[in-house]
Design a protein around this motif. Structure first.
Motif, PDB file in Angstrom:
ATOM      1  N   LYS A  52      -5.268  60.502  18.642  1.00 21.10           N
ATOM      2  CA  LYS A  52      -5.977  61.396  17.723  1.00 21.10           C
ATOM      3  C   LYS A  52      -5.162  62.658  17.423  1.00 21.10           C
ATOM      4  O   LYS A  52      -5.296  63.249  16.353  1.00 21.10           O
ATOM      5  N   ALA A  53      -4.314  63.036  18.373  1.00 23.54           N
ATOM      6  CA  ALA A  53      -3.504  64.237  18.175  1.00 23.54           C
ATOM      7  C   ALA A  53      -2.525  64.083  17.012  1.00 23.54           C
ATOM      8  O   ALA A  53      -2.071  65.075  16.439  1.00 23.54           O
ATOM      9  N   ASP A  54      -2.202  62.835  16.637  1.00 23.51           N
ATOM     10  CA  ASP A  54      -1.258  62.594  15.541  1.00 23.51           C
ATOM     11  C   ASP A  54      -1.936  62.555  14.175  1.00 23.51           C
ATOM     12  O   ASP A  54      -1.240  62.491  13.148  1.00 23.51           O
ATOM     13  N   LEU A  55      -3.269  62.576  14.143  1.00 21.68           N
ATOM     14  CA  LEU A  55      -3.981  62.337  12.886  1.00 21.68           C
ATOM     15  C   LEU A  55      -3.664  63.394  11.835  1.00 21.68           C
ATOM     16  O   LEU A  55      -3.362  63.068  10.678  1.00 21.68           O
ATOM     17  N   SER A  56      -3.759  64.664  12.207  1.00 23.52           N
ATOM     18  CA  SER A  56      -3.556  65.724  11.213  1.00 23.52           C
ATOM     19  C   SER A  56      -2.139  65.690  10.646  1.00 23.52           C
ATOM     20  O   SER A  56      -1.931  65.829   9.432  1.00 23.52           O
ATOM     21  N   ALA A  57      -1.133  65.461  11.517  1.00 20.30           N
ATOM     22  CA  ALA A  57       0.256  65.402  11.045  1.00 20.30           C
ATOM     23  C   ALA A  57       0.455  64.231  10.099  1.00 20.30           C
ATOM     24  O   ALA A  57       1.126  64.351   9.063  1.00 20.30           O
ATOM     25  N   ALA A  90       5.352  63.174   9.964  1.00 18.84           N
ATOM     26  CA  ALA A  90       4.760  61.847  10.168  1.00 18.84           C
ATOM     27  C   ALA A  90       5.051  61.345  11.576  1.00 18.84           C
ATOM     28  O   ALA A  90       6.167  61.463  12.075  1.00 18.84           O
ATOM     29  N   LYS A  91       4.024  60.775  12.193  1.00 20.88           N
ATOM     30  CA  LYS A  91       4.158  60.236  13.544  1.00 20.88           C
ATOM     31  C   LYS A  91       4.052  58.719  13.582  1.00 20.88           C
ATOM     32  O   LYS A  91       4.678  58.071  14.417  1.00 20.88           O
ATOM     33  N   THR A  92       3.224  58.152  12.714  1.00 20.41           N
ATOM     34  CA  THR A  92       2.965  56.711  12.720  1.00 20.41           C
ATOM     35  C   THR A  92       2.906  56.193  11.279  1.00 20.41           C
ATOM     36  O   THR A  92       2.903  56.984  10.325  1.00 20.41           O
ATOM     37  N   PRO A  93       2.817  54.877  11.093  1.00 17.36           N
ATOM     38  CA  PRO A  93       2.675  54.313   9.743  1.00 17.36           C
ATOM     39  C   PRO A  93       1.393  54.716   9.023  1.00 17.36           C
ATOM     40  O   PRO A  93       1.259  54.417   7.830  1.00 17.36           O
ATOM     41  N   LEU A  94       0.474  55.384   9.715  1.00 17.83           N
ATOM     42  CA  LEU A  94      -0.726  55.861   9.016  1.00 17.83           C
ATOM     43  C   LEU A  94      -0.349  56.809   7.881  1.00 17.83           C
ATOM     44  O   LEU A  94      -1.041  56.861   6.849  1.00 17.83           O
ATOM     45  N   ALA A  95       0.745  57.550   8.037  1.00 18.12           N
ATOM     46  CA  ALA A  95       1.195  58.452   6.967  1.00 18.12           C
ATOM     47  C   ALA A  95       1.499  57.654   5.700  1.00 18.12           C
ATOM     48  O   ALA A  95       1.169  58.092   4.588  1.00 18.12           O
ATOM     49  N   SER A  96       2.103  56.484   5.850  1.00 17.36           N
ATOM     50  CA  SER A  96       2.381  55.639   4.683  1.00 17.36           C
ATOM     51  C   SER A  96       1.087  55.134   4.059  1.00 17.36           C
ATOM     52  O   SER A  96       0.981  55.010   2.831  1.00 17.36           O
ATOM     53  N   VAL A  97       0.109  54.824   4.898  1.00 17.40           N
ATOM     54  CA  VAL A  97      -1.193  54.374   4.377  1.00 17.40           C
ATOM     55  C   VAL A  97      -1.849  55.490   3.564  1.00 17.40           C
ATOM     56  O   VAL A  97      -2.430  55.242   2.504  1.00 17.40           O
ATOM     57  N   ILE A  98      -1.727  56.718   4.023  1.00 20.35           N
ATOM     58  CA  ILE A  98      -2.284  57.856   3.278  1.00 20.35           C
ATOM     59  C   ILE A  98      -1.563  58.029   1.946  1.00 20.35           C
ATOM     60  O   ILE A  98      -2.183  58.329   0.917  1.00 20.35           O
ATOM     61  N   SER A  99      -0.233  57.812   1.941  1.00 23.01           N
ATOM     62  CA  SER A  99       0.505  57.927   0.675  1.00 23.01           C
ATOM     63  C   SER A  99       0.059  56.853  -0.310  1.00 23.01           C
ATOM     64  O   SER A  99       0.025  57.087  -1.526  1.00 23.01           O
ATOM     65  N   VAL A 100      -0.328  55.682   0.181  1.00 23.33           N
ATOM     66  CA  VAL A 100      -0.879  54.633  -0.688  1.00 23.33           C
ATOM     67  C   VAL A 100      -2.190  55.113  -1.314  1.00 23.33           C
ATOM     68  O   VAL A 100      -2.448  54.863  -2.500  1.00 23.33           O
ATOM     69  N   PHE A 101      -2.986  55.800  -0.539  1.00 27.06           N
ATOM     70  CA  PHE A 101      -4.244  56.352  -1.052  1.00 27.06           C
ATOM     71  C   PHE A 101      -3.974  57.293  -2.227  1.00 27.06           C
ATOM     72  O   PHE A 101      -4.697  57.270  -3.234  1.00 27.06           O
ATOM     73  N   VAL A 102      -2.925  58.110  -2.116  1.00 27.64           N
ATOM     74  CA  VAL A 102      -2.561  59.026  -3.203  1.00 27.64           C
ATOM     75  C   VAL A 102      -2.203  58.223  -4.456  1.00 27.64           C
ATOM     76  O   VAL A 102      -2.611  58.575  -5.577  1.00 27.64           O
TER      77      VAL A 102
END
Length: 598
Positions: free
Chosen positions: A49-54, A369-381
């Motif tokens: 969870k600590a990586d979520l905001s980043a 970015a810490k994990t591939p979740l950042a890429s998932v967020i960029s897809v949302f954009v």
């Protein structure tokens, strides 16, 4: 052993039994491949969870920053701009699920875009929808090749493409891309796949130069270039923190694009005959079936193979370097699998060929970015942009996208690697220059082949000219060093030569020539000791050379000895005339040889 081959001198025939066996092996590989696909990726199962905001911040920034890049790279590939956004949705999600790297940002990049253009140069006269169908079918072919490479675990192929070749290819391609974008900022219809073709086309059609387009393009190029080179230093004067300055510089291309859209509406760029993007179709990419005729597939297969190779080499270089930086594991075959499936599945959703991009990955990591979740967020954009803001880009001049590509691609001309290679590795420098020249003169595909051939030729030359040294003893120690580099003790009747390379057909005569030269200098030599501590293979040609050398020396009253032969090599040589007919001895150490022979 029973065999189906009637003639033992001929290779086995591919009879029905053999074909069935090969087919079963291939099916087993397929089962292993699909069985290894994660039901839930490791990063998601163990998400902190600590990586979520980043990750959220990085995803939003990357999504916003790469929108103009994606639009521009689609244009570079000869496609409508919206295809750049299509290439940044499904492939990114697939790679996030399967790929090896936690921060590698996959999507449309300049190299795959320009290689797509060159691969489809025979189809550029077609309507845009038909050309796009060829582009996504090419991406499917690229993905299939990458996936097959993953199934057969061919991740090791990157070891055979030197740094000089990769840097030279990227630099040469960057120069071609830079020149090709002159048509966008000048309105001159430049065509061609080589430097000469582009230059001739520029000269022939210079009358089509359009001043308003050039003004916008040149101004945009200046802004983007200064943003990369000077703005960070200039902004440092302001009372802003370093992260804030970095964020401003990252977002400036998007802000400039918005400004140009506003100016286009206010000043009526369309009335000045400035080419505009026009409305981007709203909505997500619809699923399609990217299939073409078998003859077309065969025609595109060589280009697809080169795109697949470059896509993997490029993504591997980016992902592995960041994995080392963040001390994370990296698997080349997993990277092949992620890229392959990203291209295969992405092709069914109107994506052209994609790979990991250095610039977007750098932005991804720089923004935390810490994990591939950042890429998932960029897809949302990207999805939000396609659903709600497609019409926003309608007044955007193509010259702005061309200038953005030119500014970003100029930084990829890797003169630093060339300068370093010229100082420390002349063969790699030669491979660099050969690759650049090949790309500029013959185009991307043949240029890469030229670079690889020159690199292999350099490797063969290097192997055929091994390092060989006459050595002597340092003081009373057991160390033996090159007489040209150290103060050593020599013995008049004893010559010790160290061979620092495997002995094979390519260098056997060179070694023999060096030995004869040294024997001519050391006329009183009675014992020759070959120090083989660095030799890890002796092929048949080298064995014959050593046997003949032994006979020749014996006829001249000189005895041949060996020292420090490795165990696996000795296991082979002791059964051959090299050892059986040896006039001298095999010593465990060179010190032992000196003690006995001197």
């Amino acid at each position: 052993m029973k065999t189906n081959n009637p003639n033992p001198l001929q290779p086995p025939y591919l009879d029905k039994q053999n074909v069935q066996g090969l087919f079963r092996q291939f099916l087993r590989l397929l089962v292993d491949f699909f069985g290894s696909l994660p039901k839930c990726p490791h990063w998601l199962r163990h998400y902190q969870k600590a990586d979520l905001s980043a990750d959220v911040i990085a995803g939003l920034v990357v999504g916003a920053v790469v929108i103009p890049q994606s639009l521009g790279y689609a244009v570079l590939a000869g496609l409508p701009p919206v295809y750049g956004l299509y290439a940044s949705i499904v492939p990114v999600l697939i790679y996030a699920w399967v790929g090896s790297s936690s921060v590698n940002a996959v999507g449309a990049v300049s190299l795959t875009a320009v290689m797509t253009t060159q691969a489809l140069s025979d189809y550029q006269h077609l309507p845009s929808n038909e050309y796009a169908h060829f582009a996504v079918s090419l991406a499917l072919l690229v993905g299939v090749l990458l996936t097959l490479a993953s199934i057969f675990r061919l991740g090791w192929v990157t070891q055979f493409i030197s740094r000089g070749v990769t840097a030279g290819f990227v630099s040469g391609a960057s120069l071609l891309i830079f020149i090709s974008q002159l048509k966008v900022i000048t309105h001159i219809p430049i065509t061609g796949n080589t430097l000469l073709e582009n230059t001739v086309s520029l000269w022939r059609d210079f009358d089509d130069f359009h001043l308003p387009t050039f003004v916008i393009g040149a101004l945009s190029l200046a802004v983007f270039w200064l943003n990369r080179t000077h703005f960070p230093r200039w902004f440092a004067i302001l009372p802003l923190s370093a992260p804030t300055i970095t964020l401003i510089c990252r977002m400036l291309p998007l802000l400039w694009m918005m400004l140009m859209i506003g100016c286009s509406q206010i000043f009526g760029f369309v009335t000045l005959n400035i080419a505009l993007v026009n409305a981007i179709p709203q909505g997500l990419p619809a699923p399609i079936l990217p299939i073409m005729e078998i003859n077309t597939l065969i025609h595109l297969l060589p280009s697809a193979g080169l795109i697949a190779l470059i896509a993997f080499v490029s993504s591997h270089a980016v992902a592995s370097s960041f994995a080392k930086q963040f001390q994370q594991p990296f698997d080349a075959n997993q990277e092949l699998k992620g890229l392959g499936l990203a291209n295969v599945i992405g092709a069914f959703f109107q994506s052209f060929a994609v790979t990991g991009g250095l610039s977007r990955t750098a932005i991804n990591t720089a923004t935390g970015a810490k994990t591939p979740l950042a890429s998932v967020i960029s897809v949302f954009v990207m999805v939000v942009t396609l659903l709600f803001f497609g019409n926003l880009f309608a007044p955007l001049p193509y010259a702005v996208l061309g200038a953005m590509i030119m500014a970003s691609i100029a930084s990829m001309i890797d003169l630093q690697t060339l300068h370093y290679a010229l100082k420390f590795d002349k063969l790699d420098a030669l491979a660099f220059l050969a690759t650049v020249s090949g790309v500029l003169i013959f185009g991307l595909n043949i240029g890469l082949i030229v670079g690889i051939l020159v690199s292999f030729a350099g490797l063969i030359w290097q192997s055929s000219h091994p390092h060989i040294a006459v050595v002597g003893q340092i003081g009373d120690t057991g160390h033996f060093r090159n007489i040209q580099r150290h103060q050593v003790t020599k013995h008049d009747k004893l010559l010790i030569i160290r061979i620092d390379e495997r002995l094979f057909y390519g260098n056997a005569m060179s070694v023999r020539g060096f030995i004869e030269q040294q024997l001519t200098i050391n006329v009183h030599c009675e014992h020759l000791v070959l120090m083989l501590s660095a030799v890890n293979h002796v092929d048949l040609t080298a064995q014959e050379m050593l046997t003949e050398l032994n006979r020749a020396l014996q006829s001249r009253g000189i005895r041949l000895h060996f020292s420090e032969i490795k165990g696996p090599i000795m296991d082979i040589l002791e059964q051959t005339p090299v050892i059986k007919d040896l006039s001298g001895q095999v010593f465990l150490s060179t010190q032992q040889a000196v003690n006995k022979l001197s």
